[in-house]
Design a protein around this motif. Sequence first.
Motif, PDB file in Angstrom:
ATOM      1  N   TYR A 150       0.831  -1.203   0.000  1.00  0.00           N
ATOM      2  CA  TYR A 150       0.000   0.000   0.000  1.00  0.00           C
ATOM      3  C   TYR A 150       0.870   1.260   0.000  1.00  0.00           C
ATOM      4  O   TYR A 150       0.607   2.223  -0.720  1.00  0.00           O
ATOM      5  CB  TYR A 150      -0.918  -0.027   1.218  1.00  0.00           C
ATOM      6  CG  TYR A 150      -1.741   1.224   1.431  1.00  0.00           C
ATOM      7  CD1 TYR A 150      -3.022   1.327   0.916  1.00  0.00           C
ATOM      8  CD2 TYR A 150      -1.240   2.300   2.178  1.00  0.00           C
ATOM      9  CE1 TYR A 150      -3.791   2.461   1.123  1.00  0.00           C
ATOM     10  CE2 TYR A 150      -2.001   3.441   2.385  1.00  0.00           C
ATOM     11  CZ  TYR A 150      -3.278   3.515   1.852  1.00  0.00           C
ATOM     12  OH  TYR A 150      -4.021   4.655   2.056  1.00  0.00           O
ATOM     13  N   CYS A 204      -8.338  -4.763   4.316  1.00  0.00           N
ATOM     14  CA  CYS A 204      -8.439  -5.275   2.945  1.00  0.00           C
ATOM     15  C   CYS A 204      -9.373  -4.396   2.117  1.00  0.00           C
ATOM     16  O   CYS A 204      -9.053  -4.029   0.966  1.00  0.00           O
ATOM     17  CB  CYS A 204      -8.938  -6.718   2.975  1.00  0.00           C
ATOM     18  SG  CYS A 204      -9.161  -7.465   1.356  1.00  0.00           S
ATOM     19  N   SER A 205     -10.521  -4.024   2.688  1.00  0.00           N
ATOM     20  CA  SER A 205     -11.480  -3.180   1.968  1.00  0.00           C
ATOM     21  C   SER A 205     -10.898  -1.805   1.661  1.00  0.00           C
ATOM     22  O   SER A 205     -11.102  -1.255   0.567  1.00  0.00           O
ATOM     23  CB  SER A 205     -12.763  -3.037   2.793  1.00  0.00           C
ATOM     24  OG  SER A 205     -13.328  -4.293   3.096  1.00  0.00           O
ATOM     25  N   PHE A 259      -8.451  -1.914  -1.197  1.00  0.00           N
ATOM     26  CA  PHE A 259      -9.193  -2.003  -2.465  1.00  0.00           C
ATOM     27  C   PHE A 259      -9.752  -0.639  -2.867  1.00  0.00           C
ATOM     28  O   PHE A 259      -9.666  -0.235  -4.035  1.00  0.00           O
ATOM     29  CB  PHE A 259     -10.317  -3.019  -2.330  1.00  0.00           C
ATOM     30  CG  PHE A 259     -11.242  -3.057  -3.517  1.00  0.00           C
ATOM     31  CD1 PHE A 259     -10.849  -3.692  -4.693  1.00  0.00           C
ATOM     32  CD2 PHE A 259     -12.490  -2.451  -3.460  1.00  0.00           C
ATOM     33  CE1 PHE A 259     -11.694  -3.717  -5.790  1.00  0.00           C
ATOM     34  CE2 PHE A 259     -13.338  -2.467  -4.551  1.00  0.00           C
ATOM     35  CZ  PHE A 259     -12.941  -3.108  -5.724  1.00  0.00           C
ATOM     36  N   CYS A 299      -1.448   1.092 -10.014  1.00  0.00           N
ATOM     37  CA  CYS A 299      -2.309   0.496  -8.988  1.00  0.00           C
ATOM     38  C   CYS A 299      -1.955  -0.964  -8.732  1.00  0.00           C
ATOM     39  O   CYS A 299      -2.650  -1.646  -7.959  1.00  0.00           O
ATOM     40  CB  CYS A 299      -3.777   0.593  -9.413  1.00  0.00           C
ATOM     41  SG  CYS A 299      -4.378   2.284  -9.597  1.00  0.00           S
ATOM     42  N   SER A 301      -3.255  -3.434  -5.542  1.00  0.00           N
ATOM     43  CA  SER A 301      -4.120  -4.521  -6.018  1.00  0.00           C
ATOM     44  C   SER A 301      -3.594  -5.875  -5.543  1.00  0.00           C
ATOM     45  O   SER A 301      -4.362  -6.742  -5.102  1.00  0.00           O
ATOM     46  CB  SER A 301      -4.211  -4.489  -7.549  1.00  0.00           C
ATOM     47  OG  SER A 301      -4.751  -3.263  -8.000  1.00  0.00           O
ATOM     48  N   VAL A 355      -4.415  -6.311  -1.950  1.00  0.00           N
ATOM     49  CA  VAL A 355      -5.782  -6.778  -1.713  1.00  0.00           C
ATOM     50  C   VAL A 355      -5.838  -8.302  -1.755  1.00  0.00           C
ATOM     51  O   VAL A 355      -6.482  -8.950  -0.911  1.00  0.00           O
ATOM     52  CB  VAL A 355      -6.745  -6.170  -2.755  1.00  0.00           C
ATOM     53  CG1 VAL A 355      -8.132  -6.804  -2.628  1.00  0.00           C
ATOM     54  CG2 VAL A 355      -6.843  -4.668  -2.575  1.00  0.00           C
TER      55      VAL A 355
END
Length: 438
Positions: free
Chosen positions: A267, A326-327, A330, A403, A407, A410
Amino acid sequence: MDLFGVSMIIPLLSHHVKALGASPTVAGIVGSTYGILQLFSSTVVGSWSDVVGRRYSLLTCLLLSALGYGLLGMSTSITLFILARIPVGLFKHSLSICRALLSDLVLESERPLVMGHFNAASSVGFILGPVVGGYFTEQEGGFYVSSFTCAAIFLINAGLVWMLPWTETLADRNATNHSNNTSKGCHDEYCSKSVQNGSHAKSQKEKTEAASRSSWKHRLRWRVVPLLQPAWGQLSSVSSRIHMVASSDMWDLFLVRLLMAVAIMLYYSNFALAMEERFSLKPKVTGYLISYSSTLGALAGFLVGPVTQLYKNMAALLLHSTVLTCSLIFLYAAAPSVWQVLLTSTFFAISTTIGRTCITDLELQRGGVHASGTLIGAGQSVTAVGRVLAPLLSGLSQEFSPCGPPSLGVVLALAAVALLLVRIPKWDKRGATKADKL
């Protein structure tokens, strides 16, 4: 104070290596030296603190870290720079030992609250350090001033450890007293206060505390080793402790820690670059956004205690914080605007702070307070593996898209969620069986 001193140095290391004439490849190899040494030394030093006690091991780590940062202030060549990073890589485990010490001193029910406050204090130091380091950098010889200042801070910390009063009692001794003194007053708050009609009267809360302090199927048992024991004896004790942790049924917790560590690092890995490419955000504004997130992370440390009291079940809290993290990763990867990135950063700092505290507390519950140094050190080694893997995975995923790293994060976080969904019912079943036996 520890992270305040270290954070003055970290942003300046790559620039100083290049100023010494290192190529990008050499700079990368030199930069990885610290992480590799931490990978192998975290568990060993943590276990050693279980053997000889927290005070002696903490003093040793602080003094040798001060030596390393002092050498860094005298590094005028790549060779000296590498030599300076060796003692720091091997012995910069002061925060891990402090966490182990805190777990020795507080009740299990109070541990998340205390750990949250400790993490908040650490975050404040990490926020203030780069500001001071940046000021020194603008002065002539600023890197060397920052290095010597950091070394001085570690010496001050060592002096505090030496001078402040200690009431350290090895965990093994506490456990023995707890089992042998059921008919007399105990200093340990886990002991009951009275004995009625020859039977030990325990409240349900005390039974729960006793259950959580005992081990699981593979119980880790430790014996007291005197400080003056020969080096080979200490080495043997350290090896046996590490083997017990390695052979215990805690692989699931360590795997969750690894998956989430890599996901969180992905991240942050290309955050500044992604903000520039996706939203044409200037580095200065990105810096403000990172500082905002770090500040929230520090404040979130004070939320850990109330949240854990609300949940009561640490495993459920870990699952929910992992799902939230996790959310948020995303949502960041799919964010159409800077404002959504700002929103995800706000809650991301909170969820990761709670998640880190949960995973540490569960490791200590499963392994027992007697193994706190070894367990925390093992956790740091797992995180060090993540630091090695994350840059590689980030570079590969960036080949496809800016990204790409989040990704991939996630996917790893989803794997952690799936693992928790499978393993938590087994943890609860073991805990219920153990409580029934007690």
